[in-house]
Design an enzyme around this catalytic site. Structure first.
Site, PDB file in Angstrom:
ATOM      1  N   PHE A  32       1.485  -1.555  -0.005  1.00  7.99           N
ATOM      2  CA  PHE A  32      -0.267  -0.323  -0.065  1.00  7.99           C
ATOM      3  C   PHE A  32       0.695   0.958  -0.168  1.00  7.99           C
ATOM      4  CE2 PHE A  32      -2.591   3.034   3.312  1.00  7.99           C
ATOM      5  CZ  PHE A  32      -3.232   2.794   2.535  1.00  7.99           C
ATOM      6  N   LEU A  59       5.984 -10.384  -2.725  1.00  6.53           N
ATOM      7  CA  LEU A  59       4.370 -10.367  -2.973  1.00  6.53           C
ATOM      8  C   LEU A  59       4.237 -11.536  -2.449  1.00  6.53           C
ATOM      9  CD1 LEU A  59       4.936 -10.616  -7.413  1.00  6.53           C
ATOM     10  CD2 LEU A  59       4.293  -8.753  -5.726  1.00  6.53           C
ATOM     11  N   THR A  60       3.847 -11.315  -0.988  1.00  2.24           N
ATOM     12  CA  THR A  60       2.750 -11.897  -0.239  1.00  2.24           C
ATOM     13  C   THR A  60       1.185 -11.583  -0.021  1.00  2.24           C
ATOM     14  OG1 THR A  60       3.117  -9.888   1.509  1.00  2.24           O
ATOM     15  CG2 THR A  60       5.062 -10.940   1.844  1.00  2.24           C
ATOM     16  N   TYR A  68       2.569  -7.070  16.316  1.00  2.28           N
ATOM     17  CA  TYR A  68       3.419  -6.605  15.662  1.00  2.28           C
ATOM     18  C   TYR A  68       4.244  -5.225  15.779  1.00  2.28           C
ATOM     19  CZ  TYR A  68       2.596  -2.539  11.977  1.00  2.28           C
ATOM     20  OH  TYR A  68       3.101  -1.485  10.940  1.00  2.28           O
ATOM     21  N   ALA A  71       7.107  -5.158   5.278  1.00  3.53           N
ATOM     22  CA  ALA A  71       7.051  -5.656   6.131  1.00  3.53           C
ATOM     23  C   ALA A  71       5.962  -6.486   6.290  1.00  3.53           C
ATOM     24  CB  ALA A  71       6.553  -4.578   7.420  1.00  3.53           C
ATOM     25  N   ASP A  77       3.698   4.644  14.467  1.00  7.19           N
ATOM     26  CA  ASP A  77       3.346   5.528  15.535  1.00  7.19           C
ATOM     27  C   ASP A  77       3.276   4.460  16.788  1.00  7.19           C
ATOM     28  OD1 ASP A  77       1.091   5.486  14.811  1.00  7.19           O
ATOM     29  OD2 ASP A  77      -0.181   6.906  15.356  1.00  7.19           O
TER      30      ASP A  77
HETATM   31  P1  NAD Z   1       1.362  -3.782   3.280  1.00  6.78           P
HETATM   32  O1  NAD Z   1       1.172  -5.198   3.544  1.00  6.78           O
HETATM   33  O2  NAD Z   1       0.408  -2.872   1.911  1.00  6.78           O
HETATM   34  O3  NAD Z   1       2.819  -4.042   1.739  1.00  6.78           O
HETATM   35  C1  NAD Z   1       3.914  -4.172   2.780  1.00  6.78           C
HETATM   36  C2  NAD Z   1       4.686  -5.450   1.228  1.00  6.78           C
HETATM   37  O4  NAD Z   1       5.620  -6.135   2.574  1.00  6.78           O
HETATM   38  C3  NAD Z   1       3.386  -6.049   0.911  1.00  6.78           C
HETATM   39  O5  NAD Z   1       4.080  -5.837  -0.795  1.00  6.78           O
HETATM   40  C4  NAD Z   1       4.778  -7.149   0.997  1.00  6.78           C
HETATM   41  O6  NAD Z   1       5.090  -8.036  -0.381  1.00  6.78           O
HETATM   42  C5  NAD Z   1       5.682  -6.878   1.455  1.00  6.78           C
HETATM   43  N1  NAD Z   1       6.363  -7.989   1.892  1.00  6.78           N
HETATM   44  C6  NAD Z   1       5.900  -8.470   3.176  1.00  6.78           C
HETATM   45  N2  NAD Z   1       7.027  -9.655   4.023  1.00  6.78           N
HETATM   46  C7  NAD Z   1       8.334  -9.626   3.025  1.00  6.78           C
HETATM   47  C8  NAD Z   1       9.356  -9.756   2.841  1.00  6.78           C
HETATM   48  N3  NAD Z   1       9.537 -10.812   3.783  1.00  6.78           N
HETATM   49  N4  NAD Z   1      10.514  -9.354   2.100  1.00  6.78           N
HETATM   50  C9  NAD Z   1       9.938  -8.909   1.061  1.00  6.78           C
HETATM   51  N5  NAD Z   1       8.765  -8.346   1.190  1.00  6.78           N
HETATM   52  C10 NAD Z   1       8.080  -8.694   1.740  1.00  6.78           C
HETATM   53  O7  NAD Z   1       2.141  -1.705   3.615  1.00  6.78           O
HETATM   54  P2  NAD Z   1       1.873  -0.424   4.384  1.00  6.78           P
HETATM   55  O8  NAD Z   1       0.762  -0.646   5.088  1.00  6.78           O
HETATM   56  O9  NAD Z   1       1.699  -0.524   2.900  1.00  6.78           O
HETATM   57  O10 NAD Z   1       3.185  -0.617   5.218  1.00  6.78           O
HETATM   58  C11 NAD Z   1       4.134  -0.308   4.764  1.00  6.78           C
HETATM   59  C12 NAD Z   1       4.965  -0.188   6.185  1.00  6.78           C
HETATM   60  O11 NAD Z   1       4.810   1.134   6.493  1.00  6.78           O
HETATM   61  C13 NAD Z   1       5.707  -1.226   7.011  1.00  6.78           C
HETATM   62  O12 NAD Z   1       6.446  -1.152   7.201  1.00  6.78           O
HETATM   63  C14 NAD Z   1       4.597  -0.837   7.787  1.00  6.78           C
HETATM   64  O13 NAD Z   1       4.653  -1.287   9.085  1.00  6.78           O
HETATM   65  C15 NAD Z   1       4.053   0.383   7.943  1.00  6.78           C
HETATM   66  N6  NAD Z   1       4.036   1.216   8.382  1.00  6.78           N
HETATM   67  C16 NAD Z   1       1.995   1.323   8.171  1.00  6.78           C
HETATM   68  C17 NAD Z   1       1.013   1.802   8.360  1.00  6.78           C
HETATM   69  C18 NAD Z   1      -0.175   1.575   7.719  1.00  6.78           C
HETATM   70  O14 NAD Z   1      -1.053   2.914   7.826  1.00  6.78           O
HETATM   71  N7  NAD Z   1      -0.079   1.403   6.962  1.00  6.78           N
HETATM   72  C19 NAD Z   1       1.285   2.665   9.396  1.00  6.78           C
HETATM   73  C20 NAD Z   1       2.878   2.844  10.169  1.00  6.78           C
HETATM   74  C21 NAD Z   1       3.435   2.343   9.533  1.00  6.78           C
END
Ligand code: NAD
Length: 349
Positions: free
Chosen positions: A11, A33-34, A157, A81, A131
């Site tokens: 995302f 690509l999980t 998490y 992640a 956060d």
């Molecule tokens: P998401 O779950 O939408 O996307 C995660 C991506 O990481 C996926 O494309 C997945 O295939 C890839 N991935 C997962 N495990 C992997 C691995 N072992 N090797 C390689 N790729 C891998 O996550 P997001 O919401 O886009 O979040 C991105 C980052 O931002 C994360 O680190 C998350 O902790 C952080 N974050 C997200 C939010 C939120 O509101 N979504 C808020 C704060 C922080």
């Protein structure tokens, strides 16, 4: 600049890639690509000569070394992640392996590459975090998370993300790796995987299903539009001070129940429901174990040092988001069949 983005099929990573490519950066998207990934998120830039994709897992150190050597990035933006709190309650192992061990592998691969290049001062390792590492706040608007708030993670998490943040700081202090860190609030916007609150509410509303609210709905989050977040991340990468962390918030605190009611009002306007408001579908369900009461970001550092502020209010951002979901059923419909989507996860036990 050539940026290695991990998690770029997710995302937030995909929003970063779309913006970075549009600004003329070269981007290497490294993603395993999980279940949460979707390469359609970057389809708009996939044919750009400055874009490359590497299907790789951050738990695989040899693959990371090969990718660093082959692409020779100027900077890393590490977003890959496991990201869903509810899934971390049911299966914390993947969170430990990807978020902690995977970040360790990324740091070691980046350090090895950086040393091999003669330790360029301009190299950056930007770690994207949450956060949620700061724990839970009381319901007092004068109390917010700052960059010096002590860490107090509560879920598997957030504990895994806190551990990864500590590793990143340690690699800076111990080995001199030029890092920057960001901790952001809850994101929402286009391409949000349909297991998170905002898309669940939009899509359940349209399907005539219950709109599930955990507990009493009074948990408060600070909502950040994903495209604003991507803009802030690129700014921190370029101008953030090495070794420093920046909190990124939307300046939009809302309780979950208020957020859902706002979404219902927008939907009532854009796709009126036969028989009255979508709010009639709101249903209270069992709370998430250890559900943090309130998150709120004090954004003074990024505002005062880097001049960044969010561009939209939550009402504007949610309206854009609803419009996007209404116009992009081809994107979200196939994702409803992915493992776990549409089921209650993380109810405890
Ligand atoms: P998401 O779950 O939408 O996307 C995660 C991506 O990481 C996926 O494309 C997945 O295939 C890839 N991935 C997962 N495990 C992997 C691995 N072992 N090797 C390689 N790729 C891998 O996550 P997001 O919401 O886009 O979040 C991105 C980052 O931002 C994360 O680190 C998350 O902790 C952080 N974050 C997200 C939010 C939120 O509101 N979504 C808020 C704060 C922080």
């Amino acid at each position: 600049m050539k940026i290695l983005v991990t998690g770029g099929a997710g995302f937030i990573g995909s929003a970063v890639i779309r913006l970075a490519v549009s600004r003329g950066h070269q981007v290497v998207n490294l993603d395993a690509l999980t279940y949460a990934a979707c390469l359609e998120n970057v389809a708009a830039v996939a044919q750009d000569p400055g874009y490359a994709f590497e299907h790789a897992d951050i738990r695989d150190r040899a693959a990371l070394d090969r990718i660093f050597a082959g692409h020779r990035p100027d900077a890393v933006m590490h977003l890959a992640a496991e990201s869903h709190v509810d899934r971390s309650i049911d299966g914390p192992g993947d969170f430990v392996e990807t978020n902690i061990t995977g970040t360790y592998n990324m740091l070691e691969a980046a350090r090895s590459f950086w040393v091999s290049q003669g330790r360029p001062a301009g190299f950056r390792f930007h770690h994207i975090s949450t956060d949620e590492v700061f724990g839970s706040l009381p319901d007092d608007p004068t109390v917010k998370f700052t960059e010096t708030t002590p860490y107090d993670p509560r879920s598997p998490y957030s504990a895994s993300k806190a551990a990864s943040d500590h590793l990143v700081r340690a690699w800076h202090e111990t080995y001199g790796l030029p890092v920057v860190l960001t901790n952001c609030s809850n994101n929402y916007g286009p391409y949000h995987f349909p297991e998170k609150l905002v898309p669940v509410i939009i899509l359940n509303a349209l399907a005539g299903k219950p709109l599930p609210i955990y507990g009493n709905g009074l948990n408060i989050r600070d909502w950040l539009y994903v495209e604003d977040h991507a803009d802030a991340l690129l700014l921190v990468l370029k101008q953030g001070r090495v070794g420093r962390s920046y909190n990124i918030g939307g300046e939009n605190e809302r309780s979950n129940i208020d957020l859902v009611k706002t979404l219902c009002t927008i939907l009532d306007d854009l796709r009126p429901r036969v028989g009255g408001s979508y709010a009639q579908q709101i249903t209270f369900v069992a709370d998430r174990p250890g559900h943090d009461a309130r998150y709120a970001i004090e954004p003074a550092r990024i505002r005062d040092e880097l001049g960044w502020r969010p561009s939209v209010t939550i009402e504007e951002g949610l309206r854009k988001t609803v419009q996007w979901y209404l116009a992009n059923e081809d994107w979200w419909q196939p994702l409803l069949n992915r493992q776990g989507v549409g089921h209650r996860l993380g109810a405890g036990g």
